[in-house]
Write a protein that holds these residues in place. Structure first.
Motif, mmCIF file in Angstrom:
data_model
loop_
_atom_site.group_PDB
_atom_site.id
_atom_site.type_symbol
_atom_site.label_atom_id
_atom_site.label_comp_id
_atom_site.label_asym_id
_atom_site.label_seq_id
_atom_site.Cartn_x
_atom_site.Cartn_y
_atom_site.Cartn_z
ATOM 1 N N HIS A 1 -7.443 4.454 3.561
ATOM 2 C CA HIS A 1 -6.602 3.753 2.588
ATOM 3 C C HIS A 1 -6.421 2.275 2.952
ATOM 4 C CE1 HIS A 1 -3.677 5.027 5.666
ATOM 5 N NE2 HIS A 1 -3.010 3.937 5.323
ATOM 6 N N LEU B 1 -6.746 -0.770 0.378
ATOM 7 C CA LEU B 1 -5.711 -1.798 0.229
ATOM 8 C C LEU B 1 -6.328 -3.197 0.331
ATOM 9 C CD1 LEU B 1 -2.754 -2.765 0.035
ATOM 10 C CD2 LEU B 1 -2.593 -2.459 2.532
ATOM 11 N N THR C 1 -5.317 -1.895 9.207
ATOM 12 C CA THR C 1 -5.127 -2.764 8.047
ATOM 13 C C THR C 1 -5.568 -4.182 8.391
ATOM 14 O OG1 THR C 1 -3.317 -1.393 7.232
ATOM 15 C CG2 THR C 1 -3.428 -3.623 6.382
ATOM 16 N N GLY D 1 0.798 -1.213 0.000
ATOM 17 C CA GLY D 1 0.000 0.000 0.000
ATOM 18 C C GLY D 1 0.833 1.266 0.000
#
Length: 111
Positions: A91, A95, A51, A21
């Motif tokens: 983000h 990802l 994440t 990422g």
């Protein structure tokens, strides 16, 4: 989301993918497909807690779905389901879903 059920790596998946990422986090996805349905999915990352949560949610949303339906899993859906993803970590959802899509593409492009 603290669910280690989907965390890990897999030997001989139907499709797999790796993406690094923009923040430097790395993610891998592995899918097992039978009769056009994702029957098992795992992910692995060295990333942050967000994440990890996004990877687990992407797996939860994709498992049991047909390939077509799994392509409907979106970053927005992951964000909505997690309910607590800070804007600074959106983000991470991108990802996760991007790596899932790439694993599906890997499956679809196999002879």
């Amino acid at each position: 989301m603290k669910d280690n059920k989907y965390f890990g790596q897999m030997n001989d998946p139907s499709g797999s993918a790796y993406i690094k990422g923009i923040c430097g986090d790395q993610m891998e996805f592995y899918i097992v497909v039978e009769n056009n349905k994702i029957i098992d999915v795992k992910f692995h990352t060295d990333g942050c807690v967000y994440t990890l949560a996004c990877g687990a949610m992407a797996c939860k949303l994709a498992v049991g779905k047909t390939i077509q339906d799994a392509l409907g899993v979106s970053a927005g859906q992951i964000i909505t389901e997690l309910k607590v993803l800070p804007k600074s970590h959106v983000h991470c959802a991108i990802l996760a879903v991007s790596t899932l899509y790439k694993a599906i593409a890997d499956y679809l492009l196999k002879p």
